[in-house]
Design a protein around this motif. Structure first.
Motif, PDB file in Angstrom:
ATOM      1  N   VAL A  26       7.090  -3.515  11.338  1.00  0.00           N
ATOM      2  CA  VAL A  26       6.836  -4.702  10.265  1.00  0.00           C
ATOM      3  C   VAL A  26       6.280  -4.214   9.183  1.00  0.00           C
ATOM      4  CG1 VAL A  26       6.552  -6.584  12.083  1.00  0.00           C
ATOM      5  CG2 VAL A  26       4.446  -4.975  11.389  1.00  0.00           C
ATOM      6  N   CYS A  27       6.075  -5.120   8.057  1.00  0.00           N
ATOM      7  CA  CYS A  27       5.580  -4.999   6.825  1.00  0.00           C
ATOM      8  C   CYS A  27       4.679  -6.051   6.607  1.00  0.00           C
ATOM      9  CB  CYS A  27       6.537  -4.843   5.528  1.00  0.00           C
ATOM     10  SG  CYS A  27       7.156  -6.374   5.024  1.00  0.00           S
ATOM     11  N   CYS A  28       3.696  -5.805   5.593  1.00  0.00           N
ATOM     12  CA  CYS A  28       2.896  -7.194   5.316  1.00  0.00           C
ATOM     13  C   CYS A  28       1.883  -7.630   6.438  1.00  0.00           C
ATOM     14  CB  CYS A  28       3.760  -8.325   4.782  1.00  0.00           C
ATOM     15  SG  CYS A  28       5.032  -7.561   3.594  1.00  0.00           S
ATOM     16  N   MET A  29       1.556  -6.815   7.399  1.00  0.00           N
ATOM     17  CA  MET A  29       0.721  -6.952   8.463  1.00  0.00           C
ATOM     18  C   MET A  29      -0.776  -7.248   7.871  1.00  0.00           C
ATOM     19  SD  MET A  29       1.328  -3.930   8.003  1.00  0.00           S
ATOM     20  CE  MET A  29       2.547  -2.964   9.032  1.00  0.00           C
ATOM     21  N   ALA A  30      -1.529  -7.737   9.048  1.00  0.00           N
ATOM     22  CA  ALA A  30      -3.184  -7.385   8.848  1.00  0.00           C
ATOM     23  C   ALA A  30      -3.491  -6.417   9.645  1.00  0.00           C
ATOM     24  CB  ALA A  30      -3.916  -8.813   9.172  1.00  0.00           C
ATOM     25  N   THR A  31      -4.633  -5.585   9.049  1.00  0.00           N
ATOM     26  CA  THR A  31      -5.023  -4.255   9.568  1.00  0.00           C
ATOM     27  C   THR A  31      -6.378  -4.104   9.569  1.00  0.00           C
ATOM     28  OG1 THR A  31      -4.717  -2.988   7.677  1.00  0.00           O
ATOM     29  CG2 THR A  31      -2.713  -3.190   9.064  1.00  0.00           C
ATOM     30  N   GLY A  52       1.094 -11.448   5.158  1.00  0.00           N
ATOM     31  CA  GLY A  52       0.380 -11.359   4.178  1.00  0.00           C
ATOM     32  C   GLY A  52      -1.246 -11.803   3.880  1.00  0.00           C
ATOM     33  N   HIS A  53      -1.437 -11.733   5.281  1.00  0.00           N
ATOM     34  CA  HIS A  53      -2.891 -12.071   5.645  1.00  0.00           C
ATOM     35  C   HIS A  53      -3.769 -10.704   5.739  1.00  0.00           C
ATOM     36  CE1 HIS A  53      -0.758 -11.069   9.240  1.00  0.00           C
ATOM     37  NE2 HIS A  53      -1.696 -11.358  10.177  1.00  0.00           N
ATOM     38  N   ASP A  75      -6.462 -15.969   7.012  1.00  0.00           N
ATOM     39  CA  ASP A  75      -4.998 -16.208   6.972  1.00  0.00           C
ATOM     40  C   ASP A  75      -4.904 -17.618   6.093  1.00  0.00           C
ATOM     41  OD1 ASP A  75      -2.220 -16.900   7.097  1.00  0.00           O
ATOM     42  OD2 ASP A  75      -1.929 -16.326   9.170  1.00  0.00           O
ATOM     43  N   PRO A  76      -4.609 -17.490   4.568  1.00  0.00           N
ATOM     44  CA  PRO A  76      -4.835 -18.792   3.899  1.00  0.00           C
ATOM     45  C   PRO A  76      -3.511 -19.758   4.182  1.00  0.00           C
ATOM     46  CG  PRO A  76      -4.155 -17.047   2.669  1.00  0.00           C
ATOM     47  CD  PRO A  76      -4.565 -16.325   3.888  1.00  0.00           C
ATOM     48  N   PHE A  77      -2.348 -19.067   4.857  1.00  0.00           N
ATOM     49  CA  PHE A  77      -1.078 -19.916   4.897  1.00  0.00           C
ATOM     50  C   PHE A  77      -1.244 -21.050   6.257  1.00  0.00           C
ATOM     51  CE2 PHE A  77       0.094 -16.172   2.900  1.00  0.00           C
ATOM     52  CZ  PHE A  77       0.394 -16.770   1.644  1.00  0.00           C
ATOM     53  N   GLN A  78      -2.483 -20.649   7.061  1.00  0.00           N
ATOM     54  CA  GLN A  78      -2.461 -21.435   8.333  1.00  0.00           C
ATOM     55  C   GLN A  78      -3.443 -22.627   8.201  1.00  0.00           C
ATOM     56  OE1 GLN A  78      -0.102 -20.962  10.651  1.00  0.00           O
ATOM     57  NE2 GLN A  78       0.501 -19.112   9.808  1.00  0.00           N
ATOM     58  N   GLN A 116      -2.073 -17.620  -1.393  1.00  0.00           N
ATOM     59  CA  GLN A 116      -1.191 -16.405  -1.916  1.00  0.00           C
ATOM     60  C   GLN A 116      -1.324 -15.236  -0.984  1.00  0.00           C
ATOM     61  OE1 GLN A 116       0.318 -16.303  -4.888  1.00  0.00           O
ATOM     62  NE2 GLN A 116      -0.294 -18.456  -5.921  1.00  0.00           N
ATOM     63  N   SER A 117      -0.227 -14.576  -0.816  1.00  0.00           N
ATOM     64  CA  SER A 117      -0.221 -13.410  -0.066  1.00  0.00           C
ATOM     65  C   SER A 117      -1.025 -12.306  -0.801  1.00  0.00           C
ATOM     66  CB  SER A 117       1.372 -13.037  -0.065  1.00  0.00           C
ATOM     67  OG  SER A 117       1.413 -11.635   0.842  1.00  0.00           O
ATOM     68  N   GLY A 118      -1.729 -11.478   0.137  1.00  0.00           N
ATOM     69  CA  GLY A 118      -2.389 -10.568  -0.263  1.00  0.00           C
ATOM     70  C   GLY A 118      -3.852 -10.840  -0.640  1.00  0.00           C
ATOM     71  N   ILE A 119      -4.504 -11.850  -0.234  1.00  0.00           N
ATOM     72  CA  ILE A 119      -5.866 -12.265  -0.249  1.00  0.00           C
ATOM     73  C   ILE A 119      -6.338 -11.278   0.832  1.00  0.00           C
ATOM     74  CG2 ILE A 119      -7.658 -13.859  -0.369  1.00  0.00           C
ATOM     75  CD1 ILE A 119      -5.872 -14.272  -2.708  1.00  0.00           C
ATOM     76  N   ARG A 120      -7.525 -10.330   0.219  1.00  0.00           N
ATOM     77  CA  ARG A 120      -8.248  -9.682   1.412  1.00  0.00           C
ATOM     78  C   ARG A 120      -9.592 -10.151   1.690  1.00  0.00           C
ATOM     79  NH1 ARG A 120      -3.396  -7.552   2.173  1.00  0.00           N
ATOM     80  NH2 ARG A 120      -2.530  -6.373   0.336  1.00  0.00           N
TER      81      ARG A 120
END
Length: 360
Positions: A34-39, A99-100, A115-118, A144-148
């Motif tokens: 995957v890419c764009c995962m939360a880590t 993107g989370h 996770d701002p999209f949920q 937005q994707s990429g909010i940390r």
């Protein structure tokens, strides 16, 4: 200073340990690339990865997988990494997302996902009890994707720069509290709200470091390294030497930057190191161009830097990690926590043992 900050995933190595119980490593199980995962990284012991995008035919699909790379195994080959799958004994698991972001609590007992999209923007995994829980944040969150998010390792408070009002406000939350006070982002230091920036806690400076990314509106790079001290606020942090773009960290006194992409979308394979006491950047050995990537998971443990997943300019990377020997300044197919010890006669394999009381 490079004008094209990257968007690679970054993590900070913390030095305090605690005891938890994880599942037996599932050596036969392989994660979906995957890419764009939360880590999140726990004291150089586990690299946790949740969600992300995978490729299905010509489409990208979000996945809900949750797993970890065991970095306490002293030596292993990149062809046989020691994956482990933390169990879920109750509650509802986070949905498929991308993107989370994810951060480790200051007591090392919980993982926090933003996770701002949920509908339920806040997810918590209790590492010891092994279950997920969630709740909503009653604010105008920035979708937005990429909010940390990041954790103040002194107080345990969670901060989300740009997390509200389309990137103009920072959210703060004390875990367990329903209060989510907002404070303005520093417009004098960041003239425009940004996403895909790094936001990591520095044990050496006792503060958050915020670096790179790009503007929410338009295609504008952010070349600034700024610092957030929870007790006093934001300030600029000057450095010397050729700056790369995005930030990861090693041992609290150094920050490691690998890969990422410029505003033109072209991924990089170079690695830079910022020495925090001197604030000077140095260039390490670049990886092979085929290993260029962004939006990855990465961590440090002992003398080794590890990157996994992510995407190149054209495709999501495969499931094989790549390892950089920081002491000897070289890329290698063997992970070794202590590179001053002799190399094993043959490549070692992950140790298949139940983790009952792992210091982490």
């Amino acid at each position: 200073m490079r004008s094209f900050p990257t968007s690679s995933i970054r993590l900070l190595l913390i030095t305090v340990a605690t005891t938890v119980i994880l599942s037996t490593p599932a050596l036969a199980q392989t994660p979906v690339p995957v890419c764009c995962m939360a880590t999140a990284i726990s004291d150089g012991s586990y690299l946790y990865i949740q969600g992300g995008f995978t490729s299905v035919a010509t489409l990208r699909t979000a996945v809900p997988q949750f797993f970890a790379l065991d970095l306490l195994v002293e030596t292993w080959s990149t062809s046989t990494p020691p994956w482990t799958w933390p169990p879920n004994v109750g509650g509802v698991t986070p949905p498929a997302s991308n993107g989370h972001s994810m951060a480790l609590s200051n007591d090392r007992g919980n993982l926090f996902i933003w996770d701002p999209f949920q509908p339920a923007a806040w997810w918590t995994y209790n590492i010891g009890a092994r279950y997920w829980s969630s709740y909503s944040i009653p604010r105008n969150v920035t979708k937005q994707s990429g909010i940390r998010n990041g954790v103040d390792m002194n107080t345990g408070n969670v901060f989300i720069p740009g997390g509200a009002d389309n990137g103009t406000q920072m959210i703060m939350n004390s875990p367990g509290s329903s209060e989510v006070p907002l404070t303005p982002m520093p417009t004098t230091l960041l003239p425009t709200p940004v996403v895909q920036a790094s936001f990591v806690w520095s044990t050496y400076r006792n503060s958050f470091l915020h670096y790179g990314g790009q503007s929410i509106a338009g295609n504008i790079a952010n070349p600034n390294l700024i610092e957030f001290i929870p007790t006093t606020g934001w300030q600029a942090l000057a450095t010397t030497g050729p700056s790369p773009g995005d930030v990861s960290a090693y041992s609290g006194t150094k920050m490691i930057v690998f890969g990422g992409a410029g505003l033109n979308g072209v991924t990089n394979a170079d690695i830079h190191i910022l020495d925090l006491p001197t604030r000077e950047w140095t260039l390490g050995m670049s990886a092979n161009a085929t290993q260029a990537r962004r939006n990855m998971a990465c961590a440090t443990s002992g003398d080794s830097f590890v990157a996994w997943g992510g995407e190149s300019t054209l495709a999501i990377k495969d499931v094989t990690p790549i390892v950089y020997d920081m002491r000897n300044n070289q890329w290698t197919s063997q992970f070794r926590r202590n590179t001053t010890l002799p190399m094993p006669a043959e490549p070692s394999t992950p140790i298949s043992t139940k983790v009952e009381s792992r210091q982490y």
